[in-house]
Design an enzyme around this catalytic site. Structure first.
Site, short mmCIF file in Angstrom:
data_model
loop_
_atom_site.label_atom_id
_atom_site.label_comp_id
_atom_site.label_asym_id
_atom_site.label_seq_id
_atom_site.Cartn_x
_atom_site.Cartn_y
_atom_site.Cartn_z
N ARG A 20 -3.69 4.12 -1.29
CA ARG A 20 -4.22 3.03 -2.12
C ARG A 20 -3.64 1.67 -1.75
NH1 ARG A 20 -1.98 5.53 -7.37
NH2 ARG A 20 -0.81 6.69 -5.82
N HIS A 30 0.85 -1.19 0.00
CA HIS A 30 0.00 0.00 0.00
C HIS A 30 0.88 1.23 0.00
CE1 HIS A 30 0.58 1.45 4.19
NE2 HIS A 30 0.78 0.18 4.47
N CYS A 31 0.35 2.32 -0.59
CA CYS A 31 1.02 3.61 -0.53
C CYS A 31 0.22 4.49 0.42
CB CYS A 31 1.16 4.23 -1.92
SG CYS A 31 -0.40 4.40 -2.81
N ALA A 32 0.25 5.79 0.25
CA ALA A 32 -0.40 6.68 1.21
C ALA A 32 -1.92 6.57 1.20
CB ALA A 32 0.00 8.12 0.93
#
Length: 474
Positions: free
Chosen positions: A29, A25-27
């Site tokens: 999504r 996961h990113c910030a």
């Protein structure tokens, strides 16, 4: 919020553990690599309040959840899948295996240039501030702010120095990032970049004048004359040289005894690559880079507003494929050689496309009654106006289709308008409303008019198409 239940619903909707290859996961999504995206229950995901949008790009299926929420959902999803926590880079590498050669090439450029974008954007925005201070007739008729207030001269000069740093030493940034991407030691890559802009070399920006005057300096090595020319502001030479450096380093390391590795591998890697750079790679790629820039400038000048309108129409579809990342290399080259290019025509077109997507998304607010979609559209529309279009594109416009059509029509008309007045950017920045600061001072008013046209056309066409679509649905 029941994160465990949300994770379970997402888990079921993506086809369960058997369909999941990698996850991170990113910030905002979840970034998933799936064996078969055809097994996704899209309707189920769309019906979840926690899901703000979904899209597929670069071999990854991404689910937009929002900051903070994505961390908690990912923890619960990891428990269900049994997959250990991975970095976004690991997932990106896993997803790249599903890409075709062209997509892998575009991803490679993205991997190299995206990490250095903050440095280029910082320099670009500082350049924009310097332009505001030094441009005549922008605020005061016949004068610049510096002319009217001489005490600002040193401030403008300092800002200009700060702004130019990233472009003057661009090969160092690219050398570090590219060599790392190609599997070599990034610090050797940075050293190669330093070598290419060493102050003992003739500044690359003076190459044309020195060539005309016959003043090019040379090294004479056993009868072989090697031009002592720097590569300030270039992109292609350092990209190719970094690739060679990484491969040479790996090869030398394989055949060097481990006891001598730290001594011999860096020595021969830099020397061999440096020699190849100044004798073969540099001269050829410098010419190729110049031809590419000249070709793009010629194409823009020749096709005029028609070509720009077509580019504006196609820009959002290009974003969907992810191929817009390849434009970063081209824009960097155009901006590094402002004297010849006059700036980047790509940035203004990207800005017109982004604000059009935002306006079309906001138009959806007047057309739909679904509370969840209204919430997504309001936040995503404002985000797109500021230059971040993924939530608008994938969360609203592509799903409904008619706002996407309205947006690309607005982008096309506005992009054609900008070409008529030769609006170009002299720096990178946020391609949207804040992009004003990145535009050539004499063109700012036309850029603002272009944004108004883009937003107005996209908004109106979306309303018209949306009402027709709703009538057909009964």
């Amino acid at each position: 919020m029941d994160y465990s239940q949300a994770a379970k619903q997402i888990f079921d909707a993506i086809g369960g553990k058997e369909n999941l290859s990698a996850a991170a996961h990113c910030a905002t999504r979840l970034r998933l690599v799936l064996h078969d995206e055809g097994k996704i229950d899209q309707a189920k995901l769309d019906g979840m309040d926690i899901v703000k949008g979904t899209f597929s790009t670069g071999g990854q299926y991404q689910i937009i959840l929002g900051a903070g929420i994505v961390n908690e959902v990912y923890k619960e999803l990891s428990k269900l899948t049994g997959i250990e926590e991975m970095s976004t880079k690991d997932v990106s590498n896993a997803g790249s295996k599903k890409l075709n050669p062209l997509q892998r090439f575009v991803k490679m450029l993205s991997d190299i240039f995206v990490p250095i974008i903050p440095a280029i954007v910082a320099g670009g925005l500082l350049m924009g501030i310097n332009n505001l201070l030094t441009a005549q007739d922008l605020f005061i008729e016949g004068k610049s702010l510096v002319d009217a207030n001489p005490n600002l001269a040193d401030l403008a000069a300092m800002i200009n120095t700060f702004a130019n740093a990233a472009f003057v030493f661009l090969p160092i940034l690219i050398g570090f990032s590219a060599t790392k991407r190609f599997g070599g030691n990034p610090f050797l890559g940075a050293t190669l970049g330093m070598l290419m802009v060493h102050p003992d070399l003739l500044n690359g920006n003076s190459y044309g004048e020195a060539l005309a005057n016959g003043d090019i300096p040379y090294w004479n090595i056993l009868g072989l004359e090697i031009a002592k020319i720097g590569y300030q502001g270039t992109v292609l030479p350092v990209l190719v040289s970094s690739f060679l450096l990484a491969k040479i380093e790996v090869t030398i390391r394989k055949i060097t005894p481990s006891s001598l590795d730290n001594l011999l591998t860096p020595l021969f890697s830099i020397f061999i690559t440096g020699l190849l750079t100044f004798t073969i790679v540099g001269p050829i790629t410098r010419t190729a880079g110049n031809l590419l820039s000249d070709g793009l400038i010629w194409l823009y000048d020749t096709t005029g507003f028609i070509g720009s309108a077509i580019f504006g129409l196609a820009y959002a579809p290009i974003v969907i494929t992810g191929m817009h990342h390849s434009f970063i290399a081209v824009e960097t080259q155009l901006l590094a050689d402002l004297a010849k290019s006059g700036g980047s025509f790509i940035f203004p077109v990207a800005a017109m496309s982004n604000v059009a997507q935002g306006a079309a998304t906001l138009a959806v607010l007047l057309l739909v009654r679904d509370a969840k979609l209204k919430g997504i559209a309001s936040a995503a529309g404002l985000s797109a106006l500021l230059g971040i279009t993924e939530p608008a594109l994938f969360g609203v416009n592509l799903k409904l289709r008619y706002p996407f059509i309205g947006a690309i029509i607005g982008s096309a008309i506005a992009s054609g308008f900008l070409a008529i007045f030769h609006v170009k950017a002299v720096a990178l920045g946020a391609a949207g409303l804040p992009g004003i600061i990145s535009i050539k001072p004499g063109s700012i008013i036309y850029y603002i008019i272009g944004m108004v046209i883009s937003c107005a056309v996209a908004f109106i066409v979306t309303i018209i198409l949306g009402k027709r679509a709703m009538k057909k649905q009964g």
